[in-house]
Design a protein around this motif. Sequence first.
Motif, PDB file in Angstrom:
ATOM      1  N   GLN A  37       7.000  -1.108   9.307  1.00 22.74           N
ATOM      2  CA  GLN A  37       5.807  -0.491   8.737  1.00 22.74           C
ATOM      3  C   GLN A  37       5.694  -0.725   7.235  1.00 22.74           C
ATOM      4  O   GLN A  37       4.680  -0.364   6.638  1.00 22.74           O
ATOM      5  CB  GLN A  37       5.801   1.012   9.013  1.00 22.74           C
ATOM      6  N   MET A  38       6.708  -1.313   6.623  1.00 18.87           N
ATOM      7  CA  MET A  38       6.662  -1.566   5.177  1.00 18.87           C
ATOM      8  C   MET A  38       5.527  -2.515   4.852  1.00 18.87           C
ATOM      9  O   MET A  38       5.311  -3.502   5.552  1.00 18.87           O
ATOM     10  CB  MET A  38       7.983  -2.188   4.687  1.00 18.87           C
ATOM     11  N   GLN A  39       4.833  -2.204   3.773  1.00 16.93           N
ATOM     12  CA  GLN A  39       3.759  -3.062   3.278  1.00 16.93           C
ATOM     13  C   GLN A  39       3.933  -3.192   1.777  1.00 16.93           C
ATOM     14  O   GLN A  39       4.555  -2.333   1.141  1.00 16.93           O
ATOM     15  CB  GLN A  39       2.401  -2.439   3.578  1.00 16.93           C
ATOM     16  N   PRO A  40       3.399  -4.244   1.180  1.00 18.01           N
ATOM     17  CA  PRO A  40       3.448  -4.343  -0.282  1.00 18.01           C
ATOM     18  C   PRO A  40       2.805  -3.103  -0.913  1.00 18.01           C
ATOM     19  O   PRO A  40       1.754  -2.648  -0.494  1.00 18.01           O
ATOM     20  CB  PRO A  40       2.646  -5.609  -0.578  1.00 18.01           C
ATOM     21  N   GLY A  41       3.502  -2.539  -1.871  1.00 16.26           N
ATOM     22  CA  GLY A  41       3.039  -1.326  -2.539  1.00 16.26           C
ATOM     23  C   GLY A  41       3.725  -0.067  -2.047  1.00 16.26           C
ATOM     24  O   GLY A  41       3.606   0.984  -2.664  1.00 16.26           O
ATOM     25  N   SER A  42       4.439  -0.140  -0.924  1.00 18.91           N
ATOM     26  CA  SER A  42       5.151   1.032  -0.393  1.00 18.91           C
ATOM     27  C   SER A  42       6.371   1.328  -1.251  1.00 18.91           C
ATOM     28  O   SER A  42       7.049   0.432  -1.727  1.00 18.91           O
ATOM     29  CB  SER A  42       5.626   0.779   1.042  1.00 18.91           C
ATOM     30  N   MET A  50      18.875   3.059  -4.312  1.00 18.50           N
ATOM     31  CA  MET A  50      17.949   2.556  -5.328  1.00 18.50           C
ATOM     32  C   MET A  50      16.512   2.739  -4.842  1.00 18.50           C
ATOM     33  O   MET A  50      16.196   2.459  -3.692  1.00 18.50           O
ATOM     34  CB  MET A  50      18.203   1.077  -5.604  1.00 18.50           C
ATOM     35  N   TYR A  51      15.650   3.228  -5.727  1.00 16.62           N
ATOM     36  CA  TYR A  51      14.238   3.397  -5.423  1.00 16.62           C
ATOM     37  C   TYR A  51      13.480   2.225  -6.023  1.00 16.62           C
ATOM     38  O   TYR A  51      13.705   1.842  -7.172  1.00 16.62           O
ATOM     39  CB  TYR A  51      13.709   4.708  -6.004  1.00 16.62           C
ATOM     40  N   ALA A  52      12.562   1.665  -5.239  1.00 17.12           N
ATOM     41  CA  ALA A  52      11.786   0.521  -5.705  1.00 17.12           C
ATOM     42  C   ALA A  52      10.481   0.458  -4.923  1.00 17.12           C
ATOM     43  O   ALA A  52      10.272   1.188  -3.954  1.00 17.12           O
ATOM     44  CB  ALA A  52      12.582  -0.773  -5.518  1.00 17.12           C
ATOM     45  N   THR A  53       9.612  -0.446  -5.381  1.00 17.17           N
ATOM     46  CA  THR A  53       8.335  -0.667  -4.724  1.00 17.17           C
ATOM     47  C   THR A  53       8.378  -2.020  -4.021  1.00 17.17           C
ATOM     48  O   THR A  53       8.863  -3.002  -4.589  1.00 17.17           O
ATOM     49  CB  THR A  53       7.189  -0.668  -5.755  1.00 17.17           C
ATOM     50  N   VAL A  54       7.877  -2.082  -2.800  1.00 20.98           N
ATOM     51  CA  VAL A  54       7.864  -3.327  -2.038  1.00 20.98           C
ATOM     52  C   VAL A  54       6.816  -4.253  -2.648  1.00 20.98           C
ATOM     53  O   VAL A  54       5.665  -3.869  -2.843  1.00 20.98           O
ATOM     54  CB  VAL A  54       7.540  -3.063  -0.552  1.00 20.98           C
ATOM     55  N   LYS A  55       7.247  -5.467  -2.951  1.00 22.12           N
ATOM     56  CA  LYS A  55       6.330  -6.457  -3.503  1.00 22.12           C
ATOM     57  C   LYS A  55       5.932  -7.464  -2.435  1.00 22.12           C
ATOM     58  O   LYS A  55       4.781  -7.879  -2.368  1.00 22.12           O
ATOM     59  CB  LYS A  55       6.979  -7.167  -4.688  1.00 22.12           C
ATOM     60  N   GLU A  56       6.867  -7.821  -1.579  1.00 18.97           N
ATOM     61  CA  GLU A  56       6.605  -8.822  -0.549  1.00 18.97           C
ATOM     62  C   GLU A  56       7.526  -8.562   0.634  1.00 18.97           C
ATOM     63  O   GLU A  56       8.700  -8.252   0.463  1.00 18.97           O
ATOM     64  CB  GLU A  56       6.877 -10.205  -1.146  1.00 18.97           C
ATOM     65  N   VAL A  57       6.993  -8.693   1.853  1.00 25.63           N
ATOM     66  CA  VAL A  57       7.775  -8.487   3.065  1.00 25.63           C
ATOM     67  C   VAL A  57       7.828  -9.807   3.833  1.00 25.63           C
ATOM     68  O   VAL A  57       6.793 -10.393   4.140  1.00 25.63           O
ATOM     69  CB  VAL A  57       7.153  -7.393   3.955  1.00 25.63           C
ATOM     70  N   ASN A  58       9.035 -10.275   4.131  1.00 20.68           N
ATOM     71  CA  ASN A  58       9.240 -11.481   4.935  1.00 20.68           C
ATOM     72  C   ASN A  58       9.876 -11.077   6.255  1.00 20.68           C
ATOM     73  O   ASN A  58      10.061  -9.886   6.528  1.00 20.68           O
ATOM     74  CB  ASN A  58      10.121 -12.481   4.180  1.00 20.68           C
ATOM     75  N   GLU A  59      10.255 -12.055   7.058  1.00 24.61           N
ATOM     76  CA  GLU A  59      10.799 -11.755   8.382  1.00 24.61           C
ATOM     77  C   GLU A  59      12.116 -10.980   8.304  1.00 24.61           C
ATOM     78  O   GLU A  59      12.293  -9.972   8.976  1.00 24.61           O
ATOM     79  CB  GLU A  59      11.015 -13.047   9.169  1.00 24.61           C
ATOM     80  N   ASP A  60      13.053 -11.435   7.469  1.00 24.72           N
ATOM     81  CA  ASP A  60      14.363 -10.786   7.360  1.00 24.72           C
ATOM     82  C   ASP A  60      14.641 -10.193   5.988  1.00 24.72           C
ATOM     83  O   ASP A  60      15.654  -9.531   5.797  1.00 24.72           O
ATOM     84  CB  ASP A  60      15.480 -11.790   7.682  1.00 24.72           C
ATOM     85  N   VAL A  62      13.093  -8.538   2.004  1.00 25.97           N
ATOM     86  CA  VAL A  62      12.065  -7.774   1.306  1.00 25.97           C
ATOM     87  C   VAL A  62      12.261  -8.030  -0.180  1.00 25.97           C
ATOM     88  O   VAL A  62      13.381  -7.925  -0.695  1.00 25.97           O
ATOM     89  CB  VAL A  62      12.209  -6.266   1.598  1.00 25.97           C
ATOM     90  N   LEU A  63      11.174  -8.347  -0.877  1.00 21.46           N
ATOM     91  CA  LEU A  63      11.219  -8.502  -2.327  1.00 21.46           C
ATOM     92  C   LEU A  63      10.791  -7.175  -2.930  1.00 21.46           C
ATOM     93  O   LEU A  63       9.686  -6.682  -2.665  1.00 21.46           O
ATOM     94  CB  LEU A  63      10.287  -9.630  -2.779  1.00 21.46           C
ATOM     95  N   LEU A  64      11.687  -6.579  -3.723  1.00 22.59           N
ATOM     96  CA  LEU A  64      11.437  -5.264  -4.306  1.00 22.59           C
ATOM     97  C   LEU A  64      11.214  -5.380  -5.797  1.00 22.59           C
ATOM     98  O   LEU A  64      11.874  -6.158  -6.481  1.00 22.59           O
ATOM     99  CB  LEU A  64      12.617  -4.331  -4.036  1.00 22.59           C
ATOM    100  N   ASP A  65      10.297  -4.558  -6.296  1.00 18.38           N
ATOM    101  CA  ASP A  65      10.033  -4.456  -7.729  1.00 18.38           C
ATOM    102  C   ASP A  65      10.724  -3.178  -8.211  1.00 18.38           C
ATOM    103  O   ASP A  65      10.278  -2.066  -7.916  1.00 18.38           O
ATOM    104  CB  ASP A  65       8.526  -4.390  -7.981  1.00 18.38           C
ATOM    105  N   ALA A  66      11.836  -3.344  -8.932  1.00 14.60           N
ATOM    106  CA  ALA A  66      12.631  -2.196  -9.365  1.00 14.60           C
ATOM    107  C   ALA A  66      12.258  -1.721 -10.757  1.00 14.60           C
ATOM    108  O   ALA A  66      12.804  -0.739 -11.241  1.00 14.60           O
ATOM    109  CB  ALA A  66      14.113  -2.540  -9.317  1.00 14.60           C
TER     110      ALA A  66
END
Length: 163
Positions: A37-42, A50-60, A62-66
């Motif tokens: 259910q993760m989407q960019p911006g979640s 660690m708390y971060a914002t999802v920037k990009e979701v791939n198959e395996d 996740v790119l996080l903006d910390a």
Amino acid sequence: MNSLVTLLPFIVLIGAMILMTRSAKKKQQQAVDMRNQMQPGSGVRTIGGMYATVKEVNEDTVLLDAGPGVELLFAKNSIGAVLSDDEYNRIVHGIEHDLKSDADSVPDDASSLTETDESADAAASADKSVDLGKKDADEEPSDSTAAETDDEPKKTDGDSDAK
């Protein structure tokens, strides 16, 4: 009949193992659904805390903006929780949800829910300091206590009457 009694502990053990396995699979499936259910911006919390914002979701992955200019690549399995926007803002940015817009707020002290005006007045009068008979060190002892203390010799830590 005797063989049934002998097999009963094994049947109970196998049943318990099946129930535990089903429970673990159910929790694992819920975690997979949550990660899907993760989407960019979640807002997310990793299993490391660690708390971060999802920037990009791939198959395996996740790119996080910390933070400003900090992007981290994590495995999807390392995401511990996907947070709601209110919860993420409260934890990361310290922004509290506007409680005044809520219809009713519950006080921290449950006694205020059952307290009447009369019992509130009684509680206020009970809060006043009560003299329990102890006197300050500055005050002189009364005459009756002074007479009693003069008759008995004073003892120190090392003195003892026992022989």
